[in-house]
Design a protein around this motif. Structure first.
Motif, PDB file in Angstrom:
ATOM      1  N   HIS A 255     -15.979  87.023 -35.401  1.00 22.04           N
ATOM      2  CA  HIS A 255     -15.528  88.220 -36.115  1.00 22.04           C
ATOM      3  C   HIS A 255     -14.403  87.855 -37.084  1.00 22.04           C
ATOM      4  O   HIS A 255     -13.456  87.163 -36.711  1.00 22.04           O
ATOM      5  CB  HIS A 255     -15.053  89.294 -35.140  1.00 22.04           C
ATOM      6  N   GLY A 284     -15.863  96.175 -33.097  1.00 23.52           N
ATOM      7  CA  GLY A 284     -15.936  94.773 -33.501  1.00 23.52           C
ATOM      8  C   GLY A 284     -16.389  93.894 -32.359  1.00 23.52           C
ATOM      9  O   GLY A 284     -17.395  94.156 -31.699  1.00 23.52           O
ATOM     10  N   GLU A 303     -20.054  99.901 -32.148  1.00 24.51           N
ATOM     11  CA  GLU A 303     -20.101  98.783 -33.086  1.00 24.51           C
ATOM     12  C   GLU A 303     -21.482  98.739 -33.734  1.00 24.51           C
ATOM     13  O   GLU A 303     -22.499  98.591 -33.054  1.00 24.51           O
ATOM     14  CB  GLU A 303     -19.796  97.456 -32.399  1.00 24.51           C
ATOM     15  N   TYR A 308     -21.916  91.492 -33.503  1.00 23.99           N
ATOM     16  CA  TYR A 308     -20.600  91.743 -32.934  1.00 23.99           C
ATOM     17  C   TYR A 308     -20.708  92.530 -31.626  1.00 23.99           C
ATOM     18  O   TYR A 308     -19.927  92.318 -30.700  1.00 23.99           O
ATOM     19  CB  TYR A 308     -19.710  92.488 -33.925  1.00 23.99           C
TER      20      TYR A 308
END
Length: 322
Positions: A255, A284, A303, A308
């Motif tokens: 990320h 995330g 998310e 992710y």
């Protein structure tokens, strides 16, 4: 010790589908800043304003929230939050010294505009911590040419730039209004929300340090709205200290805007008490969720990216392993 629960929804957070009204005790999130970070498509604009209205709906009366932002558009985000019913309480500053300057050498730009070849004066090692594809640049740094302006005007503006080094990120502290007709104590009794957890976020006195203040507390100072990466030795104030992180700290977490779990734990602890539920609509890779579970809180996250979301699931599952 009870096992805390978590949910990660791999879908758009608009509507917060699956989250019951007035079921969330705190909001801690790191949304897109709208500054086009490293040309990422998801960061080209501020979040849909409806998301903040949805957050208000699912949060309990008096619940607090912390929303990361960027200096350039913080004011716009604060207006969006306020317009959707939140009270702006404060702005915390996460201060660090390893920010990445976003500038250029104007002297070299002048050479290029004048059609003059700038002079190569050596080499430098280029290391990009947030390179697309992971942390490969740490093991394979690039050697690039170092230039100096050649034109007389370019030499005059050698080193001139467009901005100074960023060294902090603002985190907006917000609150959903208390239930109408209730004071703080009544709201806490009814909903469990409306007060910050100051006792558990106090900054302990350093070894050998004398107690300070007119009424020193045995657990230390109340946490400040400045969160530093290095100790500030000013003879009185001490701030919570936490470093930034880079992708190579975790070999599977790619990320680009990863936040330290220690930072997120401090923020989660400030807003909540054990067994309460934290919401992150921009989860995330799951750092907020990891922090929540580490502190015996429950977690609900959204998310949109499948990659992710998988990383978040892996990290959250690891927290609950015996």
């Amino acid at each position: 010790m009870p096992t805390n629960t978590y949910k990660i929804f791999n879908k758009d957070c608009v509507g917060l589908s699956g989250v019951a009204p007035q079921s969330i005790d705190a909001l801690v999130t790191d949304p897109p800043y709208g500054i086009g970070f490293q040309a990422h498509e998801w960061d080209k604009s501020l979040p849909n304003k409806q998301i903040w209205s949805d957050c208000l709906r699912v949060m309990k009366p008096g619940a607090f929230g912390l929303v990361f932002s960027a200096v350039r558009l913080m004011h716009r985000l604060m207006v969006d939050l306020e317009d959707n019913g939140f009270i702006i309480k404060d702005v915390l500053f996460w201060v660090y010294l390893n920010g990445m300057p976003k500038s250029r050498n104007v002297g070299l730009n002048i050479d290029k505009k004048l059609g003059v070849d700038s002079k190569i004066v050596g080499k430098y090692t280029y290391m990009q911590g947030y390179k697309k594809g992971g942390a490969d640049s740490y093991t394979n740094p690039q050697q690039k040419n170092k230039y100096k302006p050649s034109s007389s005007l370019g030499k005059k503006y050698d080193g001139a730039g467009l901005g100074i080094k960023p060294a902090y990120e603002p985190i907006i502290l917000i609150q959903k209004p208390l239930e109408k007709g209730l004071n703080v104590a009544e709201n806490v009794i009814k909903h469990g929300t409306g007060a910050l957890n100051l006792e558990e976020t106090r900054i302990p006195f350093e070894d050998g340090e004398g107690e300070v203040g007119h009424n020193p507390h045995p657990k230390g100072r109340v946490a400040a709205n400045i969160i530093r990466t290095e100790t500030m030795d000013d003879g009185y104030d001490k701030f919570f200290t936490v470093p930034k992180v880079r992708q190579h700290a975790d070999d599977y977490n790619i990320h680009p805007t990863l936040k330290p779990v220690s930072l997120m734990q401090h923020l989660v602890k400030l807003l909540t008490f054990e067994q309460q539920t934290v919401l992150d609509p921009f989860a995330g890779s799951g750092s907020t969720g990891v922090a929540a579970l580490n502190l015996q809180r429950n977690f609900t996250g959204f998310e949109l990216s499948p990659d992710y979301a998988k990383i978040a699931q892996k990290r959250l599952k690891a927290v609950q392993l015996p």
